[in-house]
Write a protein that holds these residues in place. Structure first.
Motif, PDB file in Angstrom:
ATOM      1  N   LYS A 185      30.585  24.711  36.731  1.00 27.13           N
ATOM      2  CA  LYS A 185      31.478  25.856  36.942  1.00 27.13           C
ATOM      3  C   LYS A 185      30.999  26.685  38.123  1.00 27.13           C
ATOM      4  CE  LYS A 185      33.025  26.440  32.200  1.00 27.13           C
ATOM      5  NZ  LYS A 185      32.962  27.275  31.001  1.00 27.13           N
ATOM      6  N   LYS A 186      29.700  26.903  38.196  1.00 30.51           N
ATOM      7  CA  LYS A 186      29.151  27.692  39.302  1.00 30.51           C
ATOM      8  C   LYS A 186      29.375  26.990  40.635  1.00 30.51           C
ATOM      9  CE  LYS A 186      25.770  29.924  36.406  1.00 30.51           C
ATOM     10  NZ  LYS A 186      24.387  30.044  36.010  1.00 30.51           N
ATOM     11  N   LEU A 187      29.257  25.671  40.641  1.00 29.38           N
ATOM     12  CA  LEU A 187      29.492  24.921  41.881  1.00 29.38           C
ATOM     13  C   LEU A 187      30.962  24.992  42.300  1.00 29.38           C
ATOM     14  CD1 LEU A 187      27.284  21.752  41.308  1.00 29.38           C
ATOM     15  CD2 LEU A 187      26.878  23.613  42.940  1.00 29.38           C
ATOM     16  N   ARG A 188      31.879  24.975  41.327  1.00 29.36           N
ATOM     17  CA  ARG A 188      33.309  25.059  41.639  1.00 29.36           C
ATOM     18  C   ARG A 188      33.718  26.448  42.096  1.00 29.36           C
ATOM     19  NH1 ARG A 188      35.479  22.321  36.419  1.00 29.36           N
ATOM     20  NH2 ARG A 188      35.492  24.511  35.957  1.00 29.36           N
ATOM     21  N   PHE A 189      32.932  27.451  41.746  1.00 25.61           N
ATOM     22  CA  PHE A 189      33.217  28.828  42.160  1.00 25.61           C
ATOM     23  C   PHE A 189      32.515  29.079  43.496  1.00 25.61           C
ATOM     24  CE2 PHE A 189      32.841  33.553  41.644  1.00 25.61           C
ATOM     25  CZ  PHE A 189      34.185  33.813  41.642  1.00 25.61           C
ATOM     26  N   GLY A 190      32.989  28.363  44.508  1.00 22.33           N
ATOM     27  CA  GLY A 190      32.391  28.422  45.833  1.00 22.33           C
ATOM     28  C   GLY A 190      32.827  29.644  46.624  1.00 22.33           C
ATOM     29  N   ALA A 191      32.502  29.632  47.906  1.00 20.60           N
ATOM     30  CA  ALA A 191      32.731  30.786  48.777  1.00 20.60           C
ATOM     31  C   ALA A 191      34.199  31.203  48.826  1.00 20.60           C
ATOM     32  CB  ALA A 191      32.209  30.495  50.176  1.00 20.60           C
ATOM     33  N   LYS A 192      35.099  30.244  48.949  1.00 24.45           N
ATOM     34  CA  LYS A 192      36.522  30.597  49.019  1.00 24.45           C
ATOM     35  C   LYS A 192      37.002  31.242  47.727  1.00 24.45           C
ATOM     36  CE  LYS A 192      38.057  27.291  52.455  1.00 24.45           C
ATOM     37  NZ  LYS A 192      38.935  26.172  52.777  1.00 24.45           N
ATOM     38  N   ALA A 193      36.620  30.667  46.600  1.00 20.64           N
ATOM     39  CA  ALA A 193      37.012  31.228  45.304  1.00 20.64           C
ATOM     40  C   ALA A 193      36.391  32.609  45.103  1.00 20.64           C
ATOM     41  CB  ALA A 193      36.594  30.286  44.175  1.00 20.64           C
ATOM     42  N   GLN A 194      35.165  32.776  45.548  1.00 23.27           N
ATOM     43  CA  GLN A 194      34.515  34.071  45.439  1.00 23.27           C
ATOM     44  C   GLN A 194      35.238  35.118  46.285  1.00 23.27           C
ATOM     45  OE1 GLN A 194      30.277  33.860  46.145  1.00 23.27           O
ATOM     46  NE2 GLN A 194      30.087  32.041  44.852  1.00 23.27           N
ATOM     47  N   LEU A 195      35.629  34.737  47.498  1.00 24.17           N
ATOM     48  CA  LEU A 195      36.360  35.673  48.361  1.00 24.17           C
ATOM     49  C   LEU A 195      37.684  36.093  47.741  1.00 24.17           C
ATOM     50  CD1 LEU A 195      35.692  34.209  51.923  1.00 24.17           C
ATOM     51  CD2 LEU A 195      35.047  36.478  51.091  1.00 24.17           C
ATOM     52  N   VAL A 196      38.421  35.136  47.194  1.00 24.21           N
ATOM     53  CA  VAL A 196      39.702  35.448  46.554  1.00 24.21           C
ATOM     54  C   VAL A 196      39.474  36.387  45.369  1.00 24.21           C
ATOM     55  CG1 VAL A 196      41.617  34.463  45.208  1.00 24.21           C
ATOM     56  CG2 VAL A 196      40.864  33.352  47.324  1.00 24.21           C
ATOM     57  N   PHE A 197      38.474  36.101  44.563  1.00 26.27           N
ATOM     58  CA  PHE A 197      38.164  36.938  43.408  1.00 26.27           C
ATOM     59  C   PHE A 197      37.836  38.361  43.854  1.00 26.27           C
ATOM     60  CE2 PHE A 197      35.476  38.808  40.182  1.00 26.27           C
ATOM     61  CZ  PHE A 197      36.064  38.401  38.992  1.00 26.27           C
ATOM     62  N   LEU A 198      36.978  38.501  44.861  1.00 34.71           N
ATOM     63  CA  LEU A 198      36.590  39.823  45.339  1.00 34.71           C
ATOM     64  C   LEU A 198      37.769  40.567  45.961  1.00 34.71           C
ATOM     65  CD1 LEU A 198      33.078  39.122  46.907  1.00 34.71           C
ATOM     66  CD2 LEU A 198      33.585  40.369  44.799  1.00 34.71           C
ATOM     67  N   GLU A 199      38.633  39.855  46.676  1.00 34.34           N
ATOM     68  CA  GLU A 199      39.816  40.493  47.264  1.00 34.34           C
ATOM     69  C   GLU A 199      40.728  41.032  46.169  1.00 34.34           C
ATOM     70  OE1 GLU A 199      41.286  37.322  49.708  1.00 34.34           O
ATOM     71  OE2 GLU A 199      39.989  37.865  51.392  1.00 34.34           O
ATOM     72  N   ASP A 200      40.958  40.233  45.142  1.00 35.22           N
ATOM     73  CA  ASP A 200      41.794  40.682  44.025  1.00 35.22           C
ATOM     74  C   ASP A 200      41.164  41.885  43.324  1.00 35.22           C
ATOM     75  OD1 ASP A 200      43.591  38.655  44.591  1.00 35.22           O
ATOM     76  OD2 ASP A 200      42.889  37.337  42.969  1.00 35.22           O
ATOM     77  N   LEU A 201      39.869  41.810  43.101  1.00 38.99           N
ATOM     78  CA  LEU A 201      39.164  42.907  42.444  1.00 38.99           C
ATOM     79  C   LEU A 201      39.236  44.179  43.290  1.00 38.99           C
ATOM     80  CD1 LEU A 201      37.401  43.907  40.103  1.00 38.99           C
ATOM     81  CD2 LEU A 201      35.410  43.017  41.341  1.00 38.99           C
ATOM     82  N   ALA A 202      39.027  44.040  44.589  1.00 44.80           N
ATOM     83  CA  ALA A 202      39.083  45.206  45.481  1.00 44.80           C
ATOM     84  C   ALA A 202      40.455  45.868  45.441  1.00 44.80           C
ATOM     85  CB  ALA A 202      38.732  44.790  46.912  1.00 44.80           C
ATOM     86  N   HIS A 203      41.513  45.065  45.471  1.00 44.81           N
ATOM     87  CA  HIS A 203      42.870  45.626  45.425  1.00 44.81           C
ATOM     88  C   HIS A 203      43.098  46.420  44.142  1.00 44.81           C
ATOM     89  CE1 HIS A 203      44.273  43.809  49.080  1.00 44.81           C
ATOM     90  NE2 HIS A 203      44.045  42.585  48.641  1.00 44.81           N
ATOM     91  N   LEU A 204      42.679  45.861  43.032  1.00 48.62           N
ATOM     92  CA  LEU A 204      42.869  46.544  41.753  1.00 48.62           C
ATOM     93  C   LEU A 204      42.077  47.848  41.695  1.00 48.62           C
ATOM     94  CD1 LEU A 204      42.770  43.443  39.378  1.00 48.62           C
ATOM     95  CD2 LEU A 204      44.775  44.847  39.934  1.00 48.62           C
ATOM     96  N   TRP A 211      27.202  34.777  39.073  1.00 52.40           N
ATOM     97  CA  TRP A 211      28.215  34.059  39.835  1.00 52.40           C
ATOM     98  C   TRP A 211      28.165  34.278  41.344  1.00 52.40           C
ATOM     99  CZ3 TRP A 211      30.603  30.600  36.978  1.00 52.40           C
ATOM    100  CH2 TRP A 211      30.660  30.804  35.598  1.00 52.40           C
ATOM    101  N   PHE A 212      27.558  35.378  41.774  1.00 57.28           N
ATOM    102  CA  PHE A 212      27.574  35.735  43.186  1.00 57.28           C
ATOM    103  C   PHE A 212      26.157  35.809  43.741  1.00 57.28           C
ATOM    104  CE2 PHE A 212      31.572  37.237  41.533  1.00 57.28           C
ATOM    105  CZ  PHE A 212      32.469  36.995  42.553  1.00 57.28           C
ATOM    106  N   ALA A 213      26.057  35.699  45.073  1.00 61.26           N
ATOM    107  CA  ALA A 213      24.765  35.797  45.752  1.00 61.26           C
ATOM    108  C   ALA A 213      24.163  37.192  45.550  1.00 61.26           C
ATOM    109  CB  ALA A 213      24.935  35.515  47.240  1.00 61.26           C
ATOM    110  N   PHE A 214      22.861  37.249  45.628  1.00 58.64           N
ATOM    111  CA  PHE A 214      22.126  38.491  45.419  1.00 58.64           C
ATOM    112  C   PHE A 214      22.648  39.622  46.306  1.00 58.64           C
ATOM    113  CE2 PHE A 214      18.650  41.310  46.715  1.00 58.64           C
ATOM    114  CZ  PHE A 214      18.283  41.827  45.485  1.00 58.64           C
TER     115      PHE A 214
END
Length: 120
Positions: free
Chosen positions: A15-34, A80-83
């Motif tokens: 799961k951690k490997l599938r949650f790569g940089a692109k998925a992390q960026l999308v997640f953070l963008e969605d979170l930031a908007h909310l 899930w995210f880098a330090f």
């Protein structure tokens, strides 16, 4: 403390490997908007858990669980995210500028990805 089985450990690692940089960026963008729309971080992550699919749903549910246990958002993101991303979010939580600092993390990750693309 309950020890995880080998199968569970392997599943978690995949799961951690599938949650790569692109998925992390999308997640953070969605979170930031909310968060920028005035939704508290705990509610924003719960909304993402309900609206997301696949590994993003697992990530949001994991973070929501950590927050519901009384820990900060950054603590839930640690798995899930880098330090450096986690620390940027931690600063935003403590300073009351979470939306802005999530955007900083997005910009940092985006510039890191584009730099890596020029080398590889």
């Amino acid at each position: 403390m309950v020890e995880k089985s080998i199968g569970t450990k392997i599943s978690d690692r995949l799961k951690k490997l599938r949650f790569g940089a692109k998925a992390q960026l999308v997640f953070l963008e969605d979170l930031a908007h909310l968060v920028e729309d005035g939704i508290p971080p705990n509610k924003a992550v719960e909304m993402l858990a309900r609206a997301s699919k696949g590994v993003a749903r697992d990530v949001a549910a994991s973070i929501a669980s950590t927050i519901s246990a009384g820990k900060p958002l950054a603590e839930g993101m640690r798995e899930w995210f880098a330090f450096n991303v986690v620390e940027i979010v931690r600063v935003g939580e403590e300073g009351g500028a979470l939306g802005e600092t999530i955007k900083s993390a997005i910009n940092m990750m985006g510039s890191h990805s584009s730099m890596m693309g020029t080398f590889f």
